[in-house]
Design a protein around this motif. Structure first.
Motif, PDB file in Angstrom:
ATOM      1  N   GLU A  96      70.774 -34.560 -12.809  1.00 19.40           N
ATOM      2  CA  GLU A  96      70.157 -35.790 -12.313  1.00 19.40           C
ATOM      3  C   GLU A  96      69.106 -35.434 -11.264  1.00 19.40           C
ATOM      4  O   GLU A  96      69.260 -34.482 -10.506  1.00 19.40           O
ATOM      5  CB  GLU A  96      71.230 -36.698 -11.703  1.00 19.40           C
ATOM      6  N   ARG A  97      68.051 -36.219 -11.241  1.00 17.75           N
ATOM      7  CA  ARG A  97      67.052 -36.099 -10.190  1.00 17.75           C
ATOM      8  C   ARG A  97      66.872 -37.489  -9.585  1.00 17.75           C
ATOM      9  O   ARG A  97      66.658 -38.465 -10.322  1.00 17.75           O
ATOM     10  CB  ARG A  97      65.720 -35.584 -10.722  1.00 17.75           C
ATOM     11  N   VAL A  98      66.946 -37.564  -8.264  1.00 19.97           N
ATOM     12  CA  VAL A  98      66.777 -38.835  -7.567  1.00 19.97           C
ATOM     13  C   VAL A  98      65.614 -38.693  -6.598  1.00 19.97           C
ATOM     14  O   VAL A  98      65.645 -37.828  -5.704  1.00 19.97           O
ATOM     15  CB  VAL A  98      68.053 -39.245  -6.808  1.00 19.97           C
ATOM     16  N   SER A  99      64.597 -39.502  -6.794  1.00 22.50           N
ATOM     17  CA  SER A  99      63.421 -39.456  -5.937  1.00 22.50           C
ATOM     18  C   SER A  99      63.393 -40.703  -5.060  1.00 22.50           C
ATOM     19  O   SER A  99      63.191 -41.822  -5.548  1.00 22.50           O
ATOM     20  CB  SER A  99      62.143 -39.377  -6.786  1.00 22.50           C
ATOM     21  N   GLN A 100      63.620 -40.496  -3.777  1.00 20.63           N
ATOM     22  CA  GLN A 100      63.635 -41.604  -2.829  1.00 20.63           C
ATOM     23  C   GLN A 100      62.214 -41.919  -2.386  1.00 20.63           C
ATOM     24  O   GLN A 100      61.443 -41.022  -2.046  1.00 20.63           O
ATOM     25  CB  GLN A 100      64.498 -41.242  -1.623  1.00 20.63           C
ATOM     26  N   ILE A 101      61.859 -43.193  -2.389  1.00 22.27           N
ATOM     27  CA  ILE A 101      60.525 -43.624  -1.976  1.00 22.27           C
ATOM     28  C   ILE A 101      60.576 -43.931  -0.492  1.00 22.27           C
ATOM     29  O   ILE A 101      61.218 -44.890  -0.061  1.00 22.27           O
ATOM     30  CB  ILE A 101      60.073 -44.866  -2.776  1.00 22.27           C
ATOM     31  N   VAL A 102      59.932 -43.084   0.309  1.00 27.30           N
ATOM     32  CA  VAL A 102      60.070 -43.206   1.759  1.00 27.30           C
ATOM     33  C   VAL A 102      58.813 -43.728   2.434  1.00 27.30           C
ATOM     34  O   VAL A 102      58.875 -44.253   3.549  1.00 27.30           O
ATOM     35  CB  VAL A 102      60.473 -41.860   2.389  1.00 27.30           C
ATOM     36  N   GLY A 103      57.642 -43.559   1.805  1.00 28.71           N
ATOM     37  CA  GLY A 103      56.414 -44.105   2.368  1.00 28.71           C
ATOM     38  C   GLY A 103      55.826 -43.323   3.517  1.00 28.71           C
ATOM     39  O   GLY A 103      54.717 -43.601   3.966  1.00 28.71           O
ATOM     40  N   ASP A 104      56.562 -42.319   4.017  1.00 26.89           N
ATOM     41  CA  ASP A 104      56.089 -41.588   5.191  1.00 26.89           C
ATOM     42  C   ASP A 104      56.598 -40.155   5.110  1.00 26.89           C
ATOM     43  O   ASP A 104      57.796 -39.912   4.931  1.00 26.89           O
ATOM     44  CB  ASP A 104      56.579 -42.256   6.470  1.00 26.89           C
ATOM     45  N   ASP A 105      55.694 -39.198   5.260  1.00 22.76           N
ATOM     46  CA  ASP A 105      56.050 -37.799   5.135  1.00 22.76           C
ATOM     47  C   ASP A 105      57.000 -37.346   6.241  1.00 22.76           C
ATOM     48  O   ASP A 105      57.861 -36.489   6.029  1.00 22.76           O
ATOM     49  CB  ASP A 105      54.781 -36.950   5.164  1.00 22.76           C
ATOM     50  N   ASN A 106      56.871 -37.915   7.411  1.00 21.85           N
ATOM     51  CA  ASN A 106      57.772 -37.556   8.511  1.00 21.85           C
ATOM     52  C   ASN A 106      59.215 -37.929   8.192  1.00 21.85           C
ATOM     53  O   ASN A 106      60.155 -37.214   8.543  1.00 21.85           O
ATOM     54  CB  ASN A 106      57.336 -38.235   9.805  1.00 21.85           C
TER      55      ASN A 106
ATOM     56  N   TYR B 264      64.500 -47.616 -11.797  1.00 23.01           N
ATOM     57  CA  TYR B 264      63.474 -47.700 -10.759  1.00 23.01           C
ATOM     58  C   TYR B 264      63.761 -48.918  -9.900  1.00 23.01           C
ATOM     59  O   TYR B 264      63.834 -50.043 -10.397  1.00 23.01           O
ATOM     60  CB  TYR B 264      62.081 -47.813 -11.393  1.00 23.01           C
ATOM     61  N   THR B 265      63.958 -48.689  -8.614  1.00 25.54           N
ATOM     62  CA  THR B 265      64.130 -49.763  -7.650  1.00 25.54           C
ATOM     63  C   THR B 265      62.929 -49.737  -6.725  1.00 25.54           C
ATOM     64  O   THR B 265      62.778 -48.789  -5.945  1.00 25.54           O
ATOM     65  CB  THR B 265      65.425 -49.577  -6.828  1.00 25.54           C
ATOM     66  N   PRO B 266      62.038 -50.733  -6.834  1.00 23.73           N
ATOM     67  CA  PRO B 266      60.803 -50.697  -6.039  1.00 23.73           C
ATOM     68  C   PRO B 266      61.063 -50.457  -4.557  1.00 23.73           C
ATOM     69  O   PRO B 266      61.997 -51.012  -3.975  1.00 23.73           O
ATOM     70  CB  PRO B 266      60.185 -52.075  -6.298  1.00 23.73           C
ATOM     71  N   SER B 267      60.246 -49.577  -4.000  1.00 24.53           N
ATOM     72  CA  SER B 267      60.279 -49.219  -2.576  1.00 24.53           C
ATOM     73  C   SER B 267      61.567 -48.503  -2.171  1.00 24.53           C
ATOM     74  O   SER B 267      61.798 -48.293  -0.984  1.00 24.53           O
ATOM     75  CB  SER B 267      60.075 -50.448  -1.691  1.00 24.53           C
ATOM     76  N   GLN B 268      62.398 -48.142  -3.165  1.00 30.65           N
ATOM     77  CA  GLN B 268      63.639 -47.440  -2.841  1.00 30.65           C
ATOM     78  C   GLN B 268      63.774 -46.099  -3.562  1.00 30.65           C
ATOM     79  O   GLN B 268      63.767 -45.058  -2.920  1.00 30.65           O
ATOM     80  CB  GLN B 268      64.846 -48.330  -3.160  1.00 30.65           C
ATOM     81  N   ARG B 269      63.886 -46.111  -4.911  1.00 23.57           N
ATOM     82  CA  ARG B 269      64.121 -44.827  -5.579  1.00 23.57           C
ATOM     83  C   ARG B 269      63.787 -44.891  -7.070  1.00 23.57           C
ATOM     84  O   ARG B 269      63.730 -45.965  -7.685  1.00 23.57           O
ATOM     85  CB  ARG B 269      65.577 -44.399  -5.423  1.00 23.57           C
ATOM     86  N   LEU B 270      63.586 -43.681  -7.617  1.00 23.05           N
ATOM     87  CA  LEU B 270      63.494 -43.460  -9.054  1.00 23.05           C
ATOM     88  C   LEU B 270      64.608 -42.492  -9.425  1.00 23.05           C
ATOM     89  O   LEU B 270      64.870 -41.531  -8.698  1.00 23.05           O
ATOM     90  CB  LEU B 270      62.147 -42.845  -9.441  1.00 23.05           C
TER      91      LEU B 270
END
Length: 622
Positions: free
Chosen positions: A286-296, A257-263
């Motif tokens: 593998e599953r990579v979930s990017q934390i983008v903060g905005d749906d657009n 987990y990298t805060p504000s970046q990805r899980l």
């Protein structure tokens, strides 16, 4: 389909729209809505799950996705109150049972079950047996794996959910009102390492729904509680913890987990649920979930092929279908010449759930003028009459939604199309109701209550919901302004909003939703019953504050104990009518659902409908 009694809060995340349609007559709106809906939907794929059959796939590949916010914790107890955090932990945990939405029946999951009814005593037992091949495992075997046992479930039920200091949403659901007015607890008993039994003091209609739960590992949570009580439990597995030290009994490990970046997740090779070839049916390695903060931003990444799927908003649909290369026909059959480039757009009918508008009736705020307004049913009914759903559908959902006038969705067996909201859009009816409650509009154009207070209140909503929720709020502001009522929009961080609802109680009115839909009438036991911690307008009541809430409590508890459909229906009918009459929550609309998936994934096992959403648990690379 994983179902339980409880509900989670979810922000209204919808269209981010700068589109502004002119005001139209209802007939013009309906015609425009039908034309636009038909034109766009015809370019999508309809593929509901009608058989629940899945072909064996092949492991491999990386599934790239995105999320809008960092998790609040890696602790299952904390995640109970936050749908976003729960979604991060879902791949690591398992429910006891699963619900087959196609066959409309419960089936074993991590445990099998047997229900025994004692008609003479009026009691019921549900005995679960945990699978022999279920383990708590760690990524790269950092720690020895530990067998999942009945101790995990019994500890979680008694010492976590059953300890009021832990603040679990499931606490109140453990208690049942009896016919004589007393209250007894649904107890749990360990039989052996694999088996445990729930003892019901009364016969209930849905015992599996009432007992279905996920749980944490007792071998880690029990020492924490013995060491420092509930606070030590809550401090376990914070976001500062090394994810590799978090055990999983599910299909994936959380590995970084990298805060504000990805899980990042890695496939759990020891997961018990196998296909016909002996492979875990969760096929991506593998599953990579990017934390983008905005749906657009998420949509942009999807269009660039950098994430695998996207739940389309109405204003994105026209753009999305124009660029789609559907790998299936409109009725869901594979195209022989479909390649791996591009993506396919699926559509489904109106969503099961709908967001709503609610008003704070907590007596903590009794000194505020709005408390007296909000506790008058005529005021709430008038607000329902000022909710212009057709305008919301046209201006914010591009016509791709339906107004919500019923309490239960059509999939609920106690849904009745004749039980509908009597307080629909009508300024004339709103004015009559306000006058009946003692409100007067003065020469200055503003509305005043009987004490001379000008009617003005805040409308709070999650700032992460995108521009569509802002558009909905602005429509409400505009319609209320026509009657001299001032509504002030209050965009708020979702975590702050949850704290206001469940801790400080200092909000005024709110737009929010609950995750999931009500397939069963008893889903949302922590919302509709007056002592629930998510009884939004006045939670955790020691005794019902109003006669109508007392009646709701009675109907809910009595109907949940009636197995026979015909005998239970009058109770659920009255239950629905009271909520639609009292308007503690005012439902908005049920938007149509759209889902897009990159064509590099085989579509054989992919389905999309309004009951189960996007079924992607069995997908694999072409």
């Amino acid at each position: 389909m994983r179902l339980r009694c409880l509900a989670l809060l979810a922000p209204l995340v919808c269209a981010a729209s700068c589109y502004r349609a002119p005001e139209m007559t209802l007939a013009e709106i309906e015609a425009a809505r039908a034309a636009l809906s038909n034109e766009l939907v015809e370019k999508t794929v309809r593929r509901p799950n009608t058989e629940n059959r899945f072909a064996a796939g092949r492991p491999g590949g990386t599934y790239r996705e995105f999320c809008l916010a960092d998790p609040k914790s890696f602790n299952l107890l904390i995640a109970e109150k936050d749908a976003a955090t729960m979604s991060v932990l879902a791949p690591l945990h398992q429910y006891l049972a699963d619900y087959d939405i196609v066959a409309r029946e419960w089936k074993p999951h991590i445990a099998s079950f047997e229900v025994a009814v004692d008609e003479a005593r009026g009691t019921m037992d549900v005995t679960y047996t945990i699978r022999d091949d279920a383990y708590w495992s760690f990524y790269e075997d950092r720690h020895p794996r530990v067998k999942v046992t009945s101790d995990d479930v019994v500890f979680w039920y008694d010492e976590i959910c059953g300890d009021e200091d832990c603040g679990s949403s499931a606490y109140n659901a453990q208690f049942m009102p009896m016919e004589d007015g007393s209250v007894e607890r649904i107890t749990i008993e360990r039989i052996d390492d694999a088996r445990f039994v729930f003892h019901f003091p009364r016969i209930v209609a849905e015992p599996i729904l009432s007992t279905n739960m996920d749980f944490g590992p007792a071998f880690l949570f029990r020492p924490a509680k013995e060491r420092g009580g509930a606070e030590a439990v809550k401090s376990l597995f914070t976001v500062a913890a090394d994810p590799r030290d978090i055990p999983s009994c599910g299909p994936y490990f959380l590995t970084s987990y990298t805060p504000s970046q990805r899980l990042v997740y890695r496939r759990n090779p020891g997961f018990w649920d196998k296909d016909a070839n002996g492979e875990s049916h969760y096929y991506p390695e593998e599953r990579v979930s990017q934390i983008v903060g905005d749906d657009n931003t998420g949509y942009l990444l999807f269009r660039q092929g950098k994430v695998e799927d996207f739940s389309l908003r109405p204003e994105q649909l026209e753009d999305a279908v124009a660029a789609a290369r559907n790998a299936l026909t409109a009725d869901g059959r594979p195209l022989a010449d479909a390649g791996t480039e591009g993506y396919t757009v699926f559509s489904a009918d109106g969503a099961m759930g709908a967001s709503f508008w609610s008003f704070n009736q907590n007596p903590q705020n009794r000194d505020e003028p709005y408390y007296e307004w909000f506790t008058q049913k005529e005021f709430r009914q008038a607000m329902s009459c000022l909710l212009n759903r057709e305008r919301i559908i046209q201006q914010t959902y591009r016509g791709l939604a339906e107004p919500t006038y019923t309490f239960f969705p059509a999939a609920n067996k106690y849904y009745d199309e004749d039980i509908i909201l009597p307080y629909r859009y009508s300024h004339a009816q709103a004015r009559r109701l306000l006058a009946q409650a003692g409100f007067v509009r003065r020469e200055d154009g503003f509305l005043y209550d009987g004490r001379g207070n000008r009617v003005s209140f805040d409308l709070t909503f999650a700032s992460s919901g995108g521009a569509t929720v802002s558009d909905i709020v602005q429509i409400i502001v505009d319609e209320c302004k026509k009657e001299g009522i001032t509504v002030t929009p209050r965009p708020t961080d979702f975590q702050k909003l949850v704290e206001q609802l469940m801790g400080s109680y200092d909000w005024q009115s709110i737009i929010i939703g609950l995750s999931g839909g009500s397939v069963f009438p008893t889903q949302g036991s922590n919302v509709w019953v007056s002592d629930g911690n998510l009884h939004l307008w006045h939670p955790l009541q020691e005794s019902p504050a109003t006669d109508w809430e007392a009646r709701i409590d009675y109907l809910y508890h009595e109907a949940s104990c009636i197995v026979d459909y015909a005998a239970a229906k009058p109770y659920w009918d009255e239950y629905q009518r009271i909520i639609l009459e009292q308007c503690p929550v005012i439902y908005l609309v049920r938007p149509r659902s759209f889902f897009a998936l990159q064509n590099r994934w085989d579509m054989t096992n992919v389905y999309f409908d309004n009951l189960n959403g996007a079924e992607t648990a069995y997908l694999y690379l072409r």
